[in-house]
Scaffold this motif. Sequence first.
Motif, PDB file in Angstrom:
ATOM      1  N   PHE A 173       0.808  -1.214   0.000  1.00 42.15           N
ATOM      2  CA  PHE A 173       0.000   0.000   0.000  1.00 42.15           C
ATOM      3  C   PHE A 173       0.843   1.268   0.000  1.00 42.15           C
ATOM      4  O   PHE A 173       0.307   2.368   0.127  1.00 42.15           O
ATOM      5  CB  PHE A 173      -0.927   0.018   1.210  1.00 42.15           C
ATOM      6  N   ALA A 174       2.157   1.126  -0.145  1.00 42.08           N
ATOM      7  CA  ALA A 174       3.048   2.281  -0.045  1.00 42.08           C
ATOM      8  C   ALA A 174       2.785   3.313  -1.119  1.00 42.08           C
ATOM      9  O   ALA A 174       2.993   4.510  -0.907  1.00 42.08           O
ATOM     10  CB  ALA A 174       4.509   1.827  -0.109  1.00 42.08           C
ATOM     11  N   ALA A 175       2.326   2.878  -2.285  1.00 39.37           N
ATOM     12  CA  ALA A 175       2.156   3.800  -3.416  1.00 39.37           C
ATOM     13  C   ALA A 175       0.704   3.917  -3.837  1.00 39.37           C
ATOM     14  O   ALA A 175       0.393   4.031  -5.023  1.00 39.37           O
ATOM     15  CB  ALA A 175       3.018   3.354  -4.589  1.00 39.37           C
ATOM     16  N   GLU A 176      -0.207   3.903  -2.871  1.00 35.75           N
ATOM     17  CA  GLU A 176      -1.623   4.038  -3.178  1.00 35.75           C
ATOM     18  C   GLU A 176      -2.068   5.488  -2.988  1.00 35.75           C
ATOM     19  O   GLU A 176      -1.393   6.278  -2.308  1.00 35.75           O
ATOM     20  CB  GLU A 176      -2.457   3.114  -2.287  1.00 35.75           C
ATOM     21  N   VAL A 177      -3.208   5.828  -3.574  1.00 35.24           N
ATOM     22  CA  VAL A 177      -3.759   7.175  -3.441  1.00 35.24           C
ATOM     23  C   VAL A 177      -3.956   7.504  -1.959  1.00 35.24           C
ATOM     24  O   VAL A 177      -4.499   6.701  -1.196  1.00 35.24           O
ATOM     25  CB  VAL A 177      -5.099   7.297  -4.197  1.00 35.24           C
ATOM     26  N   GLY A 178      -3.491   8.682  -1.575  1.00 32.32           N
ATOM     27  CA  GLY A 178      -3.583   9.089  -0.182  1.00 32.32           C
ATOM     28  C   GLY A 178      -2.263   8.971   0.557  1.00 32.32           C
ATOM     29  O   GLY A 178      -2.075   9.583   1.616  1.00 32.32           O
ATOM     30  N   ARG A 179      -1.348   8.166   0.017  1.00 34.48           N
ATOM     31  CA  ARG A 179      -0.037   8.008   0.628  1.00 34.48           C
ATOM     32  C   ARG A 179       0.935   9.070   0.106  1.00 34.48           C
ATOM     33  O   ARG A 179       0.790   9.574  -1.009  1.00 34.48           O
ATOM     34  CB  ARG A 179       0.538   6.637   0.289  1.00 34.48           C
ATOM     35  N   ILE A 180       1.953   9.400   0.903  1.00 31.09           N
ATOM     36  CA  ILE A 180       3.083  10.193   0.421  1.00 31.09           C
ATOM     37  C   ILE A 180       3.915   9.281  -0.470  1.00 31.09           C
ATOM     38  O   ILE A 180       4.277   8.169  -0.064  1.00 31.09           O
ATOM     39  CB  ILE A 180       3.932  10.750   1.580  1.00 31.09           C
ATOM     40  N   ALA A 181       4.200   9.715  -1.676  1.00 31.58           N
ATOM     41  CA  ALA A 181       4.929   8.878  -2.631  1.00 31.58           C
ATOM     42  C   ALA A 181       6.277   8.465  -2.049  1.00 31.58           C
ATOM     43  O   ALA A 181       7.011   9.307  -1.519  1.00 31.58           O
ATOM     44  CB  ALA A 181       5.132   9.635  -3.942  1.00 31.58           C
ATOM     45  N   PRO A 182       6.610   7.176  -2.101  1.00 32.63           N
ATOM     46  CA  PRO A 182       7.916   6.718  -1.602  1.00 32.63           C
ATOM     47  C   PRO A 182       9.057   7.503  -2.255  1.00 32.63           C
ATOM     48  O   PRO A 182       9.049   7.742  -3.468  1.00 32.63           O
ATOM     49  CB  PRO A 182       7.943   5.239  -2.011  1.00 32.63           C
ATOM     50  N   ASN A 211      18.032  -2.458 -13.968  1.00 33.28           N
ATOM     51  CA  ASN A 211      17.480  -3.760 -13.541  1.00 33.28           C
ATOM     52  C   ASN A 211      15.988  -3.889 -13.859  1.00 33.28           C
ATOM     53  O   ASN A 211      15.332  -4.809 -13.412  1.00 33.28           O
ATOM     54  CB  ASN A 211      17.714  -4.026 -12.050  1.00 33.28           C
ATOM     55  N   LYS A 212      15.475  -2.934 -14.580  1.00 32.73           N
ATOM     56  CA  LYS A 212      14.106  -2.935 -15.092  1.00 32.73           C
ATOM     57  C   LYS A 212      13.098  -3.360 -14.030  1.00 32.73           C
ATOM     58  O   LYS A 212      12.918  -2.671 -13.037  1.00 32.73           O
ATOM     59  CB  LYS A 212      14.007  -3.802 -16.350  1.00 32.73           C
ATOM     60  N   TRP A 213      12.410  -4.501 -14.206  1.00 35.36           N
ATOM     61  CA  TRP A 213      11.323  -4.873 -13.284  1.00 35.36           C
ATOM     62  C   TRP A 213      11.829  -5.171 -11.880  1.00 35.36           C
ATOM     63  O   TRP A 213      11.065  -5.101 -10.912  1.00 35.36           O
ATOM     64  CB  TRP A 213      10.559  -6.091 -13.814  1.00 35.36           C
ATOM     65  N   GLU A 214      13.117  -5.500 -11.767  1.00 38.48           N
ATOM     66  CA  GLU A 214      13.686  -5.780 -10.451  1.00 38.48           C
ATOM     67  C   GLU A 214      14.208  -4.522  -9.775  1.00 38.48           C
ATOM     68  O   GLU A 214      14.764  -4.594  -8.682  1.00 38.48           O
ATOM     69  CB  GLU A 214      14.818  -6.817 -10.581  1.00 38.48           C
ATOM     70  N   ASN A 215      14.054  -3.388 -10.420  1.00 36.08           N
ATOM     71  CA  ASN A 215      14.493  -2.132  -9.831  1.00 36.08           C
ATOM     72  C   ASN A 215      13.789  -1.918  -8.485  1.00 36.08           C
ATOM     73  O   ASN A 215      12.576  -2.091  -8.361  1.00 36.08           O
ATOM     74  CB  ASN A 215      14.181  -0.977 -10.784  1.00 36.08           C
ATOM     75  N   LYS A 216      14.556  -1.521  -7.474  1.00 34.39           N
ATOM     76  CA  LYS A 216      14.019  -1.401  -6.117  1.00 34.39           C
ATOM     77  C   LYS A 216      12.865  -0.407  -6.044  1.00 34.39           C
ATOM     78  O   LYS A 216      11.837  -0.661  -5.400  1.00 34.39           O
ATOM     79  CB  LYS A 216      15.139  -0.981  -5.165  1.00 34.39           C
ATOM     80  N   THR A 217      13.012   0.753  -6.693  1.00 34.91           N
ATOM     81  CA  THR A 217      11.948   1.761  -6.656  1.00 34.91           C
ATOM     82  C   THR A 217      10.707   1.269  -7.381  1.00 34.91           C
ATOM     83  O   THR A 217       9.574   1.471  -6.912  1.00 34.91           O
ATOM     84  CB  THR A 217      12.434   3.079  -7.284  1.00 34.91           C
ATOM     85  N   ALA A 218      10.893   0.607  -8.516  1.00 32.39           N
ATOM     86  CA  ALA A 218       9.756   0.067  -9.265  1.00 32.39           C
ATOM     87  C   ALA A 218       8.999  -0.956  -8.432  1.00 32.39           C
ATOM     88  O   ALA A 218       7.757  -0.997  -8.442  1.00 32.39           O
ATOM     89  CB  ALA A 218      10.240  -0.561 -10.568  1.00 32.39           C
ATOM     90  N   ARG A 219       9.728  -1.767  -7.679  1.00 34.50           N
ATOM     91  CA  ARG A 219       9.073  -2.768  -6.819  1.00 34.50           C
ATOM     92  C   ARG A 219       8.325  -2.088  -5.675  1.00 34.50           C
ATOM     93  O   ARG A 219       7.243  -2.511  -5.288  1.00 34.50           O
ATOM     94  CB  ARG A 219      10.111  -3.753  -6.292  1.00 34.50           C
ATOM     95  N   THR A 220       8.910  -1.010  -5.151  1.00 29.73           N
ATOM     96  CA  THR A 220       8.241  -0.267  -4.074  1.00 29.73           C
ATOM     97  C   THR A 220       6.916   0.318  -4.563  1.00 29.73           C
ATOM     98  O   THR A 220       5.925   0.344  -3.826  1.00 29.73           O
ATOM     99  CB  THR A 220       9.144   0.871  -3.562  1.00 29.73           C
ATOM    100  N   TYR A 221       6.913   0.768  -5.821  1.00 31.66           N
ATOM    101  CA  TYR A 221       5.695   1.335  -6.408  1.00 31.66           C
ATOM    102  C   TYR A 221       4.793   0.267  -7.035  1.00 31.66           C
ATOM    103  O   TYR A 221       3.775   0.601  -7.644  1.00 31.66           O
ATOM    104  CB  TYR A 221       6.073   2.379  -7.461  1.00 31.66           C
ATOM    105  N   ASN A 222       5.151  -0.997  -6.882  1.00 34.10           N
ATOM    106  CA  ASN A 222       4.365  -2.112  -7.418  1.00 34.10           C
ATOM    107  C   ASN A 222       4.100  -1.964  -8.918  1.00 34.10           C
ATOM    108  O   ASN A 222       2.975  -2.164  -9.392  1.00 34.10           O
ATOM    109  CB  ASN A 222       3.031  -2.254  -6.668  1.00 34.10           C
ATOM    110  N   ILE A 223       5.137  -1.621  -9.654  1.00 32.88           N
ATOM    111  CA  ILE A 223       4.997  -1.445 -11.100  1.00 32.88           C
ATOM    112  C   ILE A 223       4.989  -2.814 -11.785  1.00 32.88           C
ATOM    113  O   ILE A 223       5.961  -3.561 -11.721  1.00 32.88           O
ATOM    114  CB  ILE A 223       6.144  -0.573 -11.667  1.00 32.88           C
TER     115      ILE A 223
END
Length: 454
Positions: free
Chosen positions: A319-328, A410-422
């Motif tokens: 839920f870290a990157a859902e509406v209402g949250r502060i963007a990671p 690292n594309k899909w394995e990128n840490k930020t992308a994983r945090t944002y559930n991309i």
Amino acid sequence: MKKILVLIFLISSFAHAQYTINGTMSPTIESDWIILYKVEGARQKFVQNTKIRVDSVEIQGKKQALGIFTFTLPKDSKVGSYRATYKLEGAGFVDFIFNKEDVSFGFHPDYPEQSVTFTTSKENIFYKKYLDDIATAQQSLDSIQVAALQNPGLDLKAPYKAAFSNVNSIQKKYLSAAENMYVKPFVEASFRNSPSEIINSPQKYMSNMVYTFFDRMDFNNKTLLNSSFLVDRITDYVFYINYSEDKDTQQKLYKESIIKVLSKIKNAPFKKDIIEFLISQFETTMNLDLIDYLFENHYNKLPESLQNKKFRDEKQQLFAAEVGRIAPDFSWQENGKNLSLSKLNDAENYLLIFWSTGCSHCIREIPQIHKYLKDNKKVKVIAFSLEKNDFSWKNYKKTLPNWHHVLGLNKWENKTARTYNIMSTPAYFILDSNKKIIAKPDHLNNVKEFINKL
């Protein structure tokens, strides 16, 4: 003669060394497998699985395909509540009691709870008969109460009193008959605490139902704890009994009902399971306020030995990157400077885009966005490109001036992308000046529509 007697004894012993669970679904389903679980509160423990055999029977001159399955349980199988599951989603299961006896039942796979009929098993036949009889009597009592609310001028005291007496008589009869049976706690807990006299307003009627809902339920009873009974009743109470069409009122009712439910539970492991269950239920509607409330006010106050760190971390990340949250937050270098999302202050709003030079949809939409926002001074774009290397990105970003460009290797394995559930690109996030996520548009048109309203 002695050998024959020994053989008979061995056959008899083998016959009682195991139990069979036989099920028939009519019509059958496309799935080949059915799974047997032991139900323990909010948890299910895998027992075994088996194949569904297909047979046919003639009904009113037409052949009907039947699904038939059999589970064999060893002699030392635990007594308790079990679940035969044939669909992983929806109401695709049949619950039954196992108490050291064979069990046989038939059902319609589209509405199993309403259609299930037990043909073998004293415990299940008895409990199903009780539920049918008490439901019929309760419906009669409720219909009189409803009629009194709809027509206050009617004198329904006498028929209500008779129906009330009938309900209590049926309950008393079944409670007496259930003595020494495994299902007795279910009979006790299934009985509604109906008022002895007609209630004269809908508000008082609902208030009485809410107030007395758990009166007959013993939250310390091991039989109930090791079944789905209390979980089902908690679900009814939290999500259906306490209901309001007003969003803010509903949130308040959720919290009040959660407090009442958890105050009833003294068994700490069961309380932990219920909190996790409720969090998962609120996850389906992305009710972040209630999820945060459950973690902060209840889950985090459990003994540390009970808390599931993996569960908590997974949910918080989900839920870290859902509406209402502060963007990671994340950082990058741009024109020799170290920048971070949290410290940007060059716009009133931000459009964060996860994209890739290898994504055909991105290559089509990114130039359109650039053209659309070219003269917009209020919105700044942060283009986070997921790449295997920087070769294509270095050249392509030059065609998109005045944007913040971030390289995510690292594309899909990128840490930020994983945090944002991309999971796919392009993915859009609209942020306010404080970097709070205010929208997650699905498509380019949705992006434009939302920005137009800013």
